[in-house]
Design a protein around this motif. Sequence first.
Motif, mmCIF file in Angstrom:
data_model
loop_
_atom_site.group_PDB
_atom_site.id
_atom_site.type_symbol
_atom_site.label_atom_id
_atom_site.label_comp_id
_atom_site.label_asym_id
_atom_site.label_seq_id
_atom_site.Cartn_x
_atom_site.Cartn_y
_atom_site.Cartn_z
ATOM 1 N N MET A 111 -16.633 -0.647 23.148
ATOM 2 C CA MET A 111 -16.629 0.405 24.166
ATOM 3 C C MET A 111 -17.022 1.754 23.572
ATOM 4 N N PHE A 112 -17.788 1.761 22.528
ATOM 5 C CA PHE A 112 -18.165 2.989 21.826
ATOM 6 C C PHE A 112 -18.826 4.006 22.757
ATOM 7 N N THR A 113 -19.586 3.534 23.730
ATOM 8 C CA THR A 113 -20.409 4.438 24.538
ATOM 9 C C THR A 113 -19.755 4.874 25.841
ATOM 10 N N VAL A 114 -18.493 4.526 26.075
ATOM 11 C CA VAL A 114 -17.892 4.761 27.386
ATOM 12 C C VAL A 114 -17.753 6.249 27.706
ATOM 13 N N ASP A 115 -17.508 7.091 26.693
ATOM 14 C CA ASP A 115 -17.333 8.528 26.896
ATOM 15 C C ASP A 115 -18.589 9.236 26.400
ATOM 16 N N LYS A 116 -19.473 9.595 27.301
ATOM 17 C CA LYS A 116 -20.770 10.155 26.919
ATOM 18 C C LYS A 116 -20.613 11.438 26.108
ATOM 19 N N LYS A 117 -19.751 12.331 26.548
ATOM 20 C CA LYS A 117 -19.565 13.613 25.856
ATOM 21 C C LYS A 117 -19.130 13.384 24.419
ATOM 22 N N TRP A 118 -18.191 12.470 24.209
ATOM 23 C CA TRP A 118 -17.712 12.157 22.859
ATOM 24 C C TRP A 118 -18.825 11.579 21.994
ATOM 25 N N VAL A 119 -19.622 10.665 22.575
ATOM 26 C CA VAL A 119 -20.717 10.037 21.833
ATOM 27 C C VAL A 119 -21.709 11.100 21.356
ATOM 28 N N LEU A 120 -22.115 11.990 22.266
ATOM 29 C CA LEU A 120 -23.094 13.018 21.912
ATOM 30 C C LEU A 120 -22.542 13.963 20.844
ATOM 31 N N GLU A 121 -21.278 14.339 20.967
ATOM 32 C CA GLU A 121 -20.681 15.244 19.992
ATOM 33 C C GLU A 121 -20.572 14.577 18.620
ATOM 34 N N LEU A 122 -20.181 13.305 18.596
ATOM 35 C CA LEU A 122 -20.072 12.580 17.332
ATOM 36 C C LEU A 122 -21.435 12.473 16.657
ATOM 37 N N CYS A 123 -22.447 12.102 17.420
ATOM 38 C CA CYS A 123 -23.788 11.936 16.857
ATOM 39 C C CYS A 123 -24.343 13.274 16.361
ATOM 40 N N GLN A 124 -24.088 14.336 17.096
ATOM 41 C CA GLN A 124 -24.511 15.671 16.651
ATOM 42 C C GLN A 124 -23.808 16.044 15.353
ATOM 43 N N GLY A 125 -22.521 15.672 15.241
ATOM 44 C CA GLY A 125 -21.781 15.955 14.018
ATOM 45 C C GLY A 125 -22.345 15.207 12.826
ATOM 46 N N ILE A 126 -22.721 13.949 13.006
ATOM 47 C CA ILE A 126 -23.326 13.156 11.934
ATOM 48 C C ILE A 126 -24.621 13.808 11.464
ATOM 49 N N GLU A 127 -25.450 14.231 12.432
ATOM 50 C CA GLU A 127 -26.700 14.907 12.089
ATOM 51 C C GLU A 127 -26.433 16.234 11.385
ATOM 52 N N HIS A 128 -25.531 17.018 11.932
ATOM 53 C CA HIS A 128 -25.246 18.358 11.399
ATOM 54 C C HIS A 128 -24.783 18.303 9.946
ATOM 55 N N HIS A 129 -23.982 17.298 9.617
ATOM 56 C CA HIS A 129 -23.454 17.186 8.253
ATOM 57 C C HIS A 129 -24.374 16.388 7.335
ATOM 58 N N GLY A 130 -25.532 15.960 7.856
ATOM 59 C CA GLY A 130 -26.513 15.273 7.021
ATOM 60 C C GLY A 130 -26.045 13.938 6.490
ATOM 61 N N LEU A 131 -25.232 13.236 7.259
ATOM 62 C CA LEU A 131 -24.724 11.935 6.806
ATOM 63 C C LEU A 131 -25.821 10.871 6.938
ATOM 64 N N ASP A 132 -26.254 10.345 5.816
ATOM 65 C CA ASP A 132 -27.309 9.325 5.806
ATOM 66 C C ASP A 132 -26.650 7.953 5.876
ATOM 67 N N ILE A 133 -26.318 7.526 7.085
ATOM 68 C CA ILE A 133 -25.603 6.267 7.273
ATOM 69 C C ILE A 133 -26.298 5.412 8.325
ATOM 70 N N GLU A 134 -26.098 4.121 8.230
ATOM 71 C CA GLU A 134 -26.556 3.187 9.262
ATOM 72 C C GLU A 134 -25.324 2.498 9.829
ATOM 73 N N TRP A 135 -25.281 2.351 11.145
ATOM 74 C CA TRP A 135 -24.091 1.782 11.757
ATOM 75 C C TRP A 135 -24.445 1.060 13.050
ATOM 76 N N SER A 136 -23.494 0.255 13.516
ATOM 77 C CA SER A 136 -23.670 -0.471 14.771
ATOM 78 C C SER A 136 -22.401 -0.302 15.590
ATOM 79 N N CYS A 137 -22.452 -0.716 16.855
ATOM 80 C CA CYS A 137 -21.282 -0.546 17.713
ATOM 81 C C CYS A 137 -21.321 -1.549 18.860
#
Length: 214
Positions: free
Chosen positions: A1-27
């Motif tokens: 259910m990772f995608t159920v809360d759109k606002k949370w998903v967008l904020e989390l993804c923006q945070g990953i980008e902002h901090h330059g985290l070079d990660i690969e993940w699935s959900c």
Amino acid sequence: MFTVDKKWVLELCQGIEHHGLDIEWSCNSRVDTIDMERLKAMKRAGCWLIAFGVESGSEEMLRLMRKNSDLDQARRAMKLCREAGIKTSIYMLVGLPWETEETFKQTTDFAIELDPDFLEVFYAYPFQGTELYDIAVREGLLEEGAFPVDSYSRPAIPSLNFSVEQLSFMRRKMLRKFYLRPGYICRTLLHTRSPKVFGSYVRYGFRQLADLMK
């Protein structure tokens, strides 16, 4: 259910980008909680695969299990993921009390129609305290108070129309029909990103083939 809360998903993804985290993940996700805005943000943040609980290719079975999603939503989710460049895996379910030859065929055909990158087929499991457990007891598929041990390796209970052995055979049949398609095999091997991944696919494929042919 990772995608159920759109606002949370967008904020989390923006945070990953902002901090330059070079990660690969699935959900995991539901087919009715996906749109292109979420997918693009997830792709930029390193998401490479999303797994969806599609469950069945029968609208009637989806209604009986109260899935609250439909086949067109599953089609749309697969299409959007392909457009976003994210791989997909789908979960299908066999062995609900109402399973028939027709619903099994519909589920198999729908898995092939969706054509995800990966397919997992699970058995229905009657957890105590759920409506499915009560139905299984009422229909004589399970003794009241019993706690089935098997869940992944083999069916926990029979259905109204099929024995445990038949359900196990049906699962292998679905997986064989999906994974042994020449087009699927060629596409998977051609899209590997390195010799190491190619070798892993080949080894895993032979192990799965041996298991499915039992």
